[in-house]
Design an enzyme around this catalytic site. Sequence first.
Site, PDB file in Angstrom:
ATOM      1  N   THR A   1      37.385  30.712  34.232  1.00  0.00           N
ATOM      2  CA  THR A   1      36.994  31.911  33.529  1.00  0.00           C
ATOM      3  C   THR A   1      37.820  31.989  32.253  1.00  0.00           C
ATOM      4  O   THR A   1      38.654  31.121  32.017  1.00  0.00           O
ATOM      5  CB  THR A   1      37.221  33.112  34.465  1.00  0.00           C
ATOM      6  OG1 THR A   1      36.522  34.232  33.998  1.00  0.00           O
ATOM      7  CG2 THR A   1      38.651  33.476  34.606  1.00  0.00           C
TER       8      THR A   1
ATOM      9  N   ARG B   1      26.050  37.016  44.159  1.00  0.00           N
ATOM     10  CA  ARG B   1      27.490  37.214  44.383  1.00  0.00           C
ATOM     11  C   ARG B   1      28.101  37.951  43.186  1.00  0.00           C
ATOM     12  O   ARG B   1      27.757  37.699  42.046  1.00  0.00           O
ATOM     13  CB  ARG B   1      28.181  35.863  44.529  1.00  0.00           C
ATOM     14  CG  ARG B   1      29.712  36.003  44.569  1.00  0.00           C
ATOM     15  CD  ARG B   1      30.390  34.731  44.137  1.00  0.00           C
ATOM     16  NE  ARG B   1      31.831  34.853  44.187  1.00  0.00           N
ATOM     17  CZ  ARG B   1      32.611  34.847  43.092  1.00  0.00           C
ATOM     18  NH1 ARG B   1      32.091  34.750  41.894  1.00  0.00           N
ATOM     19  NH2 ARG B   1      33.911  34.951  43.214  1.00  0.00           N
ATOM     20  N   VAL B   2      29.011  38.861  43.461  1.00  0.00           N
ATOM     21  CA  VAL B   2      29.653  39.632  42.397  1.00  0.00           C
ATOM     22  C   VAL B   2      31.092  39.153  42.233  1.00  0.00           C
ATOM     23  O   VAL B   2      31.855  39.084  43.192  1.00  0.00           O
ATOM     24  CB  VAL B   2      29.599  41.143  42.718  1.00  0.00           C
ATOM     25  CG1 VAL B   2      30.396  41.939  41.698  1.00  0.00           C
ATOM     26  CG2 VAL B   2      28.150  41.618  42.747  1.00  0.00           C
ATOM     27  N   SER B   3      31.419  38.784  40.997  1.00  0.00           N
ATOM     28  CA  SER B   3      32.760  38.291  40.665  1.00  0.00           C
ATOM     29  C   SER B   3      33.727  39.461  40.489  1.00  0.00           C
ATOM     30  O   SER B   3      33.330  40.615  40.346  1.00  0.00           O
ATOM     31  CB  SER B   3      32.635  37.489  39.370  1.00  0.00           C
ATOM     32  OG  SER B   3      33.744  37.662  38.547  1.00  0.00           O
ATOM     33  N   ASP B   4      35.008  39.143  40.454  1.00  0.00           N
ATOM     34  CA  ASP B   4      36.017  40.178  40.189  1.00  0.00           C
ATOM     35  C   ASP B   4      36.100  40.555  38.712  1.00  0.00           C
ATOM     36  O   ASP B   4      36.639  41.610  38.367  1.00  0.00           O
ATOM     37  CB  ASP B   4      37.401  39.665  40.598  1.00  0.00           C
ATOM     38  CG  ASP B   4      37.778  38.453  39.753  1.00  0.00           C
ATOM     39  OD1 ASP B   4      37.140  37.400  39.925  1.00  0.00           O
ATOM     40  OD2 ASP B   4      38.655  38.570  38.885  1.00  0.00           O
TER      41      ASP B   4
ATOM     42  N   THR C   1      42.210  35.326  36.983  1.00  0.00           N
ATOM     43  CA  THR C   1      41.343  34.167  37.195  1.00  0.00           C
ATOM     44  C   THR C   1      41.628  33.596  38.573  1.00  0.00           C
ATOM     45  O   THR C   1      42.734  33.741  39.095  1.00  0.00           O
ATOM     46  CB  THR C   1      41.563  33.106  36.099  1.00  0.00           C
ATOM     47  OG1 THR C   1      40.651  32.031  36.336  1.00  0.00           O
ATOM     48  CG2 THR C   1      42.978  32.574  36.062  1.00  0.00           C
ATOM     49  N   GLY C   2      40.626  32.946  39.134  1.00  0.00           N
ATOM     50  CA  GLY C   2      40.804  32.403  40.472  1.00  0.00           C
ATOM     51  C   GLY C   2      39.691  32.912  41.368  1.00  0.00           C
ATOM     52  O   GLY C   2      38.636  33.335  40.882  1.00  0.00           O
TER      53      GLY C   2
HETATM   54  N1  ASP Z   1      37.348  34.991  39.118  1.00  0.00           N
HETATM   55  C1  ASP Z   1      36.104  34.328  38.821  1.00  0.00           C
HETATM   56  C2  ASP Z   1      35.126  34.592  39.927  1.00  0.00           C
HETATM   57  O1  ASP Z   1      35.494  34.699  41.061  1.00  0.00           O
HETATM   58  C3  ASP Z   1      36.242  32.861  38.658  1.00  0.00           C
HETATM   59  C4  ASP Z   1      37.473  32.428  37.937  1.00  0.00           C
HETATM   60  O2  ASP Z   1      38.277  33.199  37.506  1.00  0.00           O
HETATM   61  O3  ASP Z   1      37.689  31.239  37.799  1.00  0.00           O
HETATM   62  O4  ASP Z   1      33.952  34.652  39.648  1.00  0.00           O
END
Ligand code: ASP
Length: 295
Positions: A159, A187-190, A208-209
């Site tokens: 991200t 799906r809903v991201s953070d 991120t993550g």
């Molecule tokens: N946090 C983002 C998600 O879960 C992905 C990412 O940060 O790499 O969609």
Amino acid sequence: MGKGNCKLIIHGGAGRLEGKVATKEQYRIGLQEAIHPAYETLLEQGSRAAVLHAIRLLENDPIFNAGTGSKLQKDGRVRMSAGLMDSMDGIFSGVINIYDVEHPISVADSLRAEVHHLLSGNEATEYARRKGFPFHDPITMSRFIEYRKALRNREKFGTVGAVALDDEGIICAGTSTGGIGNETPGRVSDSASVAGTFADSVGGVSCTGKGEHIINQAVAAQVIYRLRDGVPLKKILTELSKEGASRNHEFGLISLDQTGRFGVRSTKASISVLYALKDSHHQLDFTNGGRNLIL
Ligand code: ASP
């Protein structure tokens, strides 16, 4: 506050978990190409403009998993999410699973002025069209090939995000993502939630993550509410990542507090946040290698 107090930190995702569309050096260059112009914007136009500038540049760069170059979901489509918040008015705005736009972060920005600040899916995309954001196909060949090797790419994330403090003391945080790749559509991201992106007058955070893990710990909002209680940033990040590690959570974050302290933190050594930061004294860019930085 003078221009000398301006601070900008950006990230390009969670290191090797980004996938294999680029080398570490290419990510470093991509972050460099975003931080310098965005820092100029910070000096001239303030924190929100700088965060938007940095994120738009990263969304344009196809190696990052946001905007052009976003990962594909299980059904072969790209759906993107972005969130934005600043301490000027404390309004969180964002888009969830928007598609066929060039800059999800710009649509998130536009929603600040609306009655409802968070839109998803078809309605978010229709809103963008009504506001004049043209059709843009964000799928790149590298991501398509990555998608075709889908099973091997599960559990990879990526991200982009930015947090800035300007000479008026206004803090802004923003995050934009193509998600984790091969996820179930819907799906809903953070990223477009207060767990992944949060800012007020005491600080700003972009995460991120693994979104599910970030949401479980309400990461960004938790950092800011503890800062409000007077807990130092370093202590907050240490405790947060300790809890994350004990729950086997995989995420990292970038942050700034109102005194201009930068913080980068991950829950595990394998989550290496790709970041760059800049102020009148420092210009750093590297991955945190899973280690922690307070500056
Ligand atoms: N946090 C983002 C998600 O879960 C992905 C990412 O940060 O790499 O969609």
